[in-house]
Write an enzyme that holds these catalytic residues in place. Sequence first.
Site, PDB file in Angstrom:
ATOM      1  N   LYS A  22      56.457   9.237  95.767  1.00 53.09           N
ATOM      2  CA  LYS A  22      56.588   9.020  94.320  1.00 53.09           C
ATOM      3  C   LYS A  22      55.850  10.111  93.546  1.00 53.09           C
ATOM      4  CE  LYS A  22      53.765   5.979  92.111  1.00 53.09           C
ATOM      5  NZ  LYS A  22      53.065   6.529  90.956  1.00 53.09           N
ATOM      6  N   ASN A  23      54.590  10.384  93.937  1.00 52.90           N
ATOM      7  CA  ASN A  23      53.764  11.262  93.106  1.00 52.90           C
ATOM      8  C   ASN A  23      54.100  12.738  93.247  1.00 52.90           C
ATOM      9  OD1 ASN A  23      52.608   9.049  92.018  1.00 52.90           O
ATOM     10  ND2 ASN A  23      50.787   9.087  93.320  1.00 52.90           N
ATOM     11  N   CYS A 117      46.004   3.602  82.404  1.00 51.11           N
ATOM     12  CA  CYS A 117      46.243   2.383  83.141  1.00 51.11           C
ATOM     13  C   CYS A 117      44.960   1.561  83.128  1.00 51.11           C
ATOM     14  CB  CYS A 117      46.660   2.656  84.567  1.00 51.11           C
ATOM     15  SG  CYS A 117      47.088   1.103  85.295  1.00 51.11           S
ATOM     16  N   ARG A 122      41.733   7.021  81.412  1.00 53.24           N
ATOM     17  CA  ARG A 122      42.433   8.053  82.195  1.00 53.24           C
ATOM     18  C   ARG A 122      42.769   9.190  81.240  1.00 53.24           C
ATOM     19  NH1 ARG A 122      46.820   5.606  86.052  1.00 53.24           N
ATOM     20  NH2 ARG A 122      46.480   7.543  87.177  1.00 53.24           N
ATOM     21  N   ASP A 306      44.399   5.309  96.052  1.00 48.74           N
ATOM     22  CA  ASP A 306      45.613   4.483  95.964  1.00 48.74           C
ATOM     23  C   ASP A 306      45.732   3.502  97.127  1.00 48.74           C
ATOM     24  OD1 ASP A 306      47.740   7.067  94.501  1.00 48.74           O
ATOM     25  OD2 ASP A 306      46.157   5.807  93.696  1.00 48.74           O
ATOM     26  N   ARG A 398      57.953  -0.026  90.754  1.00 54.79           N
ATOM     27  CA  ARG A 398      57.773   1.371  90.319  1.00 54.79           C
ATOM     28  C   ARG A 398      57.579   2.298  91.504  1.00 54.79           C
ATOM     29  NH1 ARG A 398      52.936   2.401  88.010  1.00 54.79           N
ATOM     30  NH2 ARG A 398      53.747   4.501  87.906  1.00 54.79           N
TER      31      ARG A 398
HETATM   32  C1  EPZ Z   1      47.371  10.760  90.124  1.00 59.60           C
HETATM   33  O1  EPZ Z   1      46.913  10.224  88.891  1.00 59.60           O
HETATM   34  C2  EPZ Z   1      48.289   9.707  90.713  1.00 59.60           C
HETATM   35  N1  EPZ Z   1      49.420   9.501  89.812  1.00 59.60           N
HETATM   36  C3  EPZ Z   1      47.531   8.395  90.902  1.00 59.60           C
HETATM   37  O2  EPZ Z   1      48.407   7.506  91.596  1.00 59.60           O
HETATM   38  C4  EPZ Z   1      46.319   8.655  91.807  1.00 59.60           C
HETATM   39  O3  EPZ Z   1      45.558   7.463  91.868  1.00 59.60           O
HETATM   40  C5  EPZ Z   1      45.463   9.790  91.246  1.00 59.60           C
HETATM   41  O4  EPZ Z   1      46.274  10.966  91.033  1.00 59.60           O
HETATM   42  C6  EPZ Z   1      44.322  10.176  92.177  1.00 59.60           C
HETATM   43  O5  EPZ Z   1      44.841  10.565  93.409  1.00 59.60           O
HETATM   44  C7  EPZ Z   1      50.415  10.433  89.838  1.00 59.60           C
HETATM   45  O6  EPZ Z   1      50.379  11.398  90.583  1.00 59.60           O
HETATM   46  C8  EPZ Z   1      51.562  10.165  88.905  1.00 59.60           C
HETATM   47  P1  EPZ Z   1      43.620  12.348  88.445  1.00 59.60           P
HETATM   48  P2  EPZ Z   1      46.135  11.188  87.855  1.00 59.60           P
HETATM   49  O7  EPZ Z   1      43.899  13.218  87.281  1.00 59.60           O
HETATM   50  O8  EPZ Z   1      46.706  12.538  87.919  1.00 59.60           O
HETATM   51  C9  EPZ Z   1      39.726  11.936  85.782  1.00 59.60           C
HETATM   52  C10 EPZ Z   1      49.590   5.549  91.996  1.00 59.60           C
HETATM   53  O9  EPZ Z   1      49.243   4.398  92.280  1.00 59.60           O
HETATM   54  N2  EPZ Z   1      40.405  12.848  84.858  1.00 59.60           N
HETATM   55  O10 EPZ Z   1      43.544  12.944  89.805  1.00 59.60           O
HETATM   56  O11 EPZ Z   1      46.088  10.494  86.547  1.00 59.60           O
HETATM   57  C11 EPZ Z   1      40.406  10.582  85.877  1.00 59.60           C
HETATM   58  O12 EPZ Z   1      39.961   9.731  84.845  1.00 59.60           O
HETATM   59  C12 EPZ Z   1      48.846   6.307  90.925  1.00 59.60           C
HETATM   60  O13 EPZ Z   1      50.545   6.174  92.540  1.00 59.60           O
HETATM   61  C13 EPZ Z   1      39.717  13.364  83.764  1.00 59.60           C
HETATM   62  O14 EPZ Z   1      38.548  13.047  83.546  1.00 59.60           O
HETATM   63  O15 EPZ Z   1      44.679  11.172  88.490  1.00 59.60           O
HETATM   64  C14 EPZ Z   1      39.994  10.112  87.238  1.00 59.60           C
HETATM   65  O16 EPZ Z   1      38.699   9.542  87.159  1.00 59.60           O
HETATM   66  C15 EPZ Z   1      47.694   5.504  90.347  1.00 59.60           C
HETATM   67  N3  EPZ Z   1      40.359  14.210  82.929  1.00 59.60           N
HETATM   68  C16 EPZ Z   1      39.910  11.408  88.049  1.00 59.60           C
HETATM   69  O17 EPZ Z   1      39.831  12.457  87.099  1.00 59.60           O
HETATM   70  C17 EPZ Z   1      41.658  14.596  83.145  1.00 59.60           C
HETATM   71  O18 EPZ Z   1      42.192  15.397  82.341  1.00 59.60           O
HETATM   72  C18 EPZ Z   1      41.125  11.670  88.925  1.00 59.60           C
HETATM   73  O19 EPZ Z   1      42.287  11.517  88.133  1.00 59.60           O
HETATM   74  C19 EPZ Z   1      42.341  14.078  84.249  1.00 59.60           C
HETATM   75  C20 EPZ Z   1      41.697  13.211  85.104  1.00 59.60           C
END
Ligand code: EPZ
Length: 429
Positions: A22-23, A117, A122, A306, A398
């Site tokens: 998916k991702n 979420c 986020r 995840d 989803r």
């Molecule tokens: C991706 O989310 C995935 N979603 C998530 O999967 C997954 O949990 C996550 O990566 C971590 O592996 C998709 O790929 C669509 P991050 P993402 O940016 O990109 C902080 C699922 O169940 N952060 O790696 O949103 C954030 O708050 C979903 O398939 C900032 O501070 O995750 C978090 O604490 C859920 N500023 C950490 O970084 C930013 O600009 C990691 O988030 C971006 C993120």
Amino acid sequence: MDKIVIHGGKPLNGEISVSGMKNAAVAIVLSTLLVEDKCLIENLPDIADINVSLEILRSMGAKVERKDRNTAYIDTRSAKQGVSPYDLVRKMRASYYLIGAELGRFGRAYVGCPGGCDFGQRPIDQHIKGFEALGAKVTVRDGYIDANTDEGLKGTSIYMDVVTVGGTINTMIAAVKAEGTTIIENAAHEPHVVDTANFLNACGAKISGAGTDVIKIRGVKQLHGTTYPIIPDMIEAGTYMILAAATGGRIRVSNLIPKHIDSISAKLVEMNVNVEEEDEAVVVERKGDLSKVNIKTLPYPGFPTDMNPQIGVLACLANGTSMITEGVFENRFRYVEELKRMGAEIKVDGRVAVISGKGELMGARVRAVDLRAGIAMVIAGLAASGITEIDDIYHIQRGYERVIEKLSAVGADIKLIHVPDSGAYDKTE
Ligand code: EPZ
């Protein structure tokens, strides 16, 4: 809304084939906006987030046709900027890839803020940092992100303050057609970062280093179409591996890349579960009582965040006290309240959950509070004695293709009950 009804307590045996990731698929589908040509994307998971992504491109004027449920032709030559419909965009977090793709293609992006979420804040500050470093002017107003660049994006060096999957991929997408070279440091290593880079390179981009801390993107003027199969979904694979351990059966999880699930296999072995590795499959079978475990979720190649809810269920079925420390999000424990309704004994303090495993769970009426929490309730219901009913299952739809079919094929007593006036699924992470 529809619900799932499970009659649990039976060991599940047989084979489950993993679908496309998916991702990776959401990033690749939306980044086709950069490719003004025809792309054939294969091994697409047939899930709501992909249908939404394809619908967004269609609504922007792109030609999108499904060859079959797992293959789509996408031709974005006729796509127009800035008309992505908010009611679709808000349905999934991955819509943020539209910003990088529209900026890279049109020099302008106007996209609804992605649905955050329920596992805490986020933010997308690192995405915006990447776009601004490339020369875009970005403002967030009335729930929209408005980004534009008059003179076109210019290559630069960007250090990510946080290891972010979305921020890494989004900056990489925007940089593909920027003038000059871009270096992204402290980049995320996830396989879906690599898959997106591989897709863009197959279209003529010049990206190197994906999967390491430093990604280098040399800007190109034009991309061309390609045929590209999405990699298997490591989280779906890990989910079904944990299902085998939770129900006490023997399941061959096929069509996966073993290396991607190394951390999950290692933790299952620690819990007294046998994981036999083949080239593109694993066979998972519990050897006896489950042992307690300590988990810290981390960016790849660490144990995936995840998989937090799924391993949380397994820890409830072990004997002894396990600990899960959530190392990525502020709060990924909203599933705990639902598990407690099934007799689980769990204490959560901030980013740490202490689980007193009692070796069993009881069926109950529970909710899917998000995508991975939802599938964890399915695992819990299949392992529990008695009947479990799960509401709000749109979250599960989803990210898990043909979940009822795949589970029924290994002997699960699981039904999808259609409840009248079920609305369309709502926004999610
Ligand atoms: C991706 O989310 C995935 N979603 C998530 O999967 C997954 O949990 C996550 O990566 C971590 O592996 C998709 O790929 C669509 P991050 P993402 O940016 O990109 C902080 C699922 O169940 N952060 O790696 O949103 C954030 O708050 C979903 O398939 C900032 O501070 O995750 C978090 O604490 C859920 N500023 C950490 O970084 C930013 O600009 C990691 O988030 C971006 C993120």
